[in-house]
Design a protein around this motif. Structure first.
Motif, PDB file in Angstrom:
ATOM      1  N   GLN A   5       0.844  -1.181   0.000  1.00 30.84           N
ATOM      2  CA  GLN A   5       0.000   0.000   0.000  1.00 30.84           C
ATOM      3  C   GLN A   5       0.889   1.244   0.000  1.00 30.84           C
ATOM      4  O   GLN A   5       2.100   1.174   0.241  1.00 30.84           O
ATOM      5  N   GLU A   7       1.118   4.864   1.973  1.00 29.15           N
ATOM      6  CA  GLU A   7       0.611   5.484   3.190  1.00 29.15           C
ATOM      7  C   GLU A   7       1.275   6.853   3.410  1.00 29.15           C
ATOM      8  O   GLU A   7       2.499   6.965   3.378  1.00 29.15           O
ATOM      9  N   LYS A  29      -4.332   6.208   3.360  1.00 30.50           N
ATOM     10  CA  LYS A  29      -3.739   4.991   2.813  1.00 30.50           C
ATOM     11  C   LYS A  29      -4.399   4.668   1.481  1.00 30.50           C
ATOM     12  O   LYS A  29      -5.584   4.955   1.275  1.00 30.50           O
ATOM     13  N   ASP A  31      -4.754   1.207  -0.749  1.00 32.41           N
ATOM     14  CA  ASP A  31      -4.494  -0.225  -0.642  1.00 32.41           C
ATOM     15  C   ASP A  31      -4.205  -0.867  -1.991  1.00 32.41           C
ATOM     16  O   ASP A  31      -4.428  -0.270  -3.047  1.00 32.41           O
ATOM     17  N   GLU A  34      -6.545  -0.961  -5.446  1.00 28.63           N
ATOM     18  CA  GLU A  34      -7.597   0.033  -5.242  1.00 28.63           C
ATOM     19  C   GLU A  34      -7.440   1.190  -6.238  1.00 28.63           C
ATOM     20  O   GLU A  34      -6.335   1.569  -6.588  1.00 28.63           O
ATOM     21  N   TYR A 161       1.867   0.574  -8.597  1.00 25.65           N
ATOM     22  CA  TYR A 161       0.974   1.725  -8.488  1.00 25.65           C
ATOM     23  C   TYR A 161       1.183   2.631  -9.703  1.00 25.65           C
ATOM     24  O   TYR A 161       2.311   2.864 -10.120  1.00 25.65           O
ATOM     25  N   SER A 193      -2.709  -0.776  -8.260  1.00 32.72           N
ATOM     26  CA  SER A 193      -3.375   0.324  -7.576  1.00 32.72           C
ATOM     27  C   SER A 193      -3.321   1.527  -8.512  1.00 32.72           C
ATOM     28  O   SER A 193      -2.295   1.781  -9.132  1.00 32.72           O
TER      29      SER A 193
END
Length: 279
Positions: A5, A7, A29, A31, A34, A161, A193
């Motif tokens: 994740q 954060e 955050k 995840d 997501e 990500y 993500s």
């Protein structure tokens, strides 16, 4: 603690010592797998958040963790292997003389072996439907095609990500729709993500979660339905709401009962059909 994740922990940032704070005590955050949309008026800190995630900037206070690793100068290259960014103007990201060269550039910087690079170029261009343009010069492409190549260049490094910082802002409605469909397909296929910094309300309605920034602080957080049900509060801080949401309000003012905040035309039609069927 879940490692996969991003954060932010009490992050504050300003561009120099005498400047006002752009971000103040920001915590959230994102995840694994997501899709989070970050919205806010101009100057609310959205793009600064994107640059902090990717290590283009570093906070004066607080800390940022990517997959459990603190973002700081010593870790920046490891972080950028995990966090890819697509900017508003794809021309600013092009460095190669052909589409193939451009997709290869990031992998070369990471020292990937040639065999893997060849495979990744093929897979990434295929993912964004640009295989036929491999030998094309980037400046000859349309705006939507350029943005697809920019996305392919990020995908080739195989990040966990992807940040889209106003990545569809320069496209027409058809181009925006095609790029977002491409992104959704890629996210589903690769379990990425996705973080979108955007003013496009249609993009926002498709996200899993929305973070609303206001004056450098996290002002509201929730699902798109939760956020757009707070129309008056959004308008108070200078944000708009989707047309379909406004239409639903007008219908309710006219006496119709709509049980939930619709996010698209299909949901509103279903609400009206249900209302009609019960009469």
């Amino acid at each position: 603690m879940e490692k996969n994740q991003i954060e932010f922990r009490n992050v504050s940032f300003r561009y120099h010592d005498e400047a006002p704070w752009v971000l103040r005590d920001v915590s959230f955050k994102i995840d694994a797998d997501e899709w989070v949309a970050i919205i806010g008026h101009n100057g609310s800190g959205k793009s600064t958040i994107a640059k902090l995630m990717n290590g283009l900037l570093f906070p004066q206070e607080g800390e940022i963790l990517v997959s459990g690793q603190k973002v700081e100068p010593d870790t920046i290259w490891d972080v950028r292997k995990q966090v890819g960014m697509v900017f508003q103007n794809p021309d600013n990201q092009f460095v190669g003389t052909t589409v193939r060269d451009d997709v290869a550039f990031g992998m070369e910087n990471h020292g990937m072996p040639r065999e893997l690079m060849v495979e990744r170029i093929r897979e990434s261009l295929q993912a964004v439907s640009m295989t036929d343009y491999e030998r094309q010069e980037p400046h000859r492409l349309s705006g939507g095609q350029k943005q697809r190549v920019a996305i392919a260049s990020v995908l080739a490094v195989s990040p966990k990500y992807i940040i889209l910082d106003e990545a569809t802002a320069m496209l027409d409605p058809k181009g925006r729709k095609e790029i977002m469909q491409t992104i959704r397909d890629v996210q589903g296929a690769r379990n990425l993500s996705l973080i979108t910094i955007t003013h496009d309300l249609q993009e926002v309605t498709q996200a899993d979660r929305v973070i609303v920034m206001n004056n450098g602080e996290v002002w509201m957080e929730g699902t798109p339905r939760d956020i757009f049900s707070e129309k008056d509060r959004l308008i108070d801080i200078g944000l708009d709401t989707p047309f379909i949401s406004k239409l639903a309000d007008e219908l309710m003012n006219a006496g119709l009962t709509i049980s939930r905040e619709p996010l698209n035309h299909q949901e509103l039609l279903e609400e009206l059909w249900t209302l009609h069927s019960t009469k």
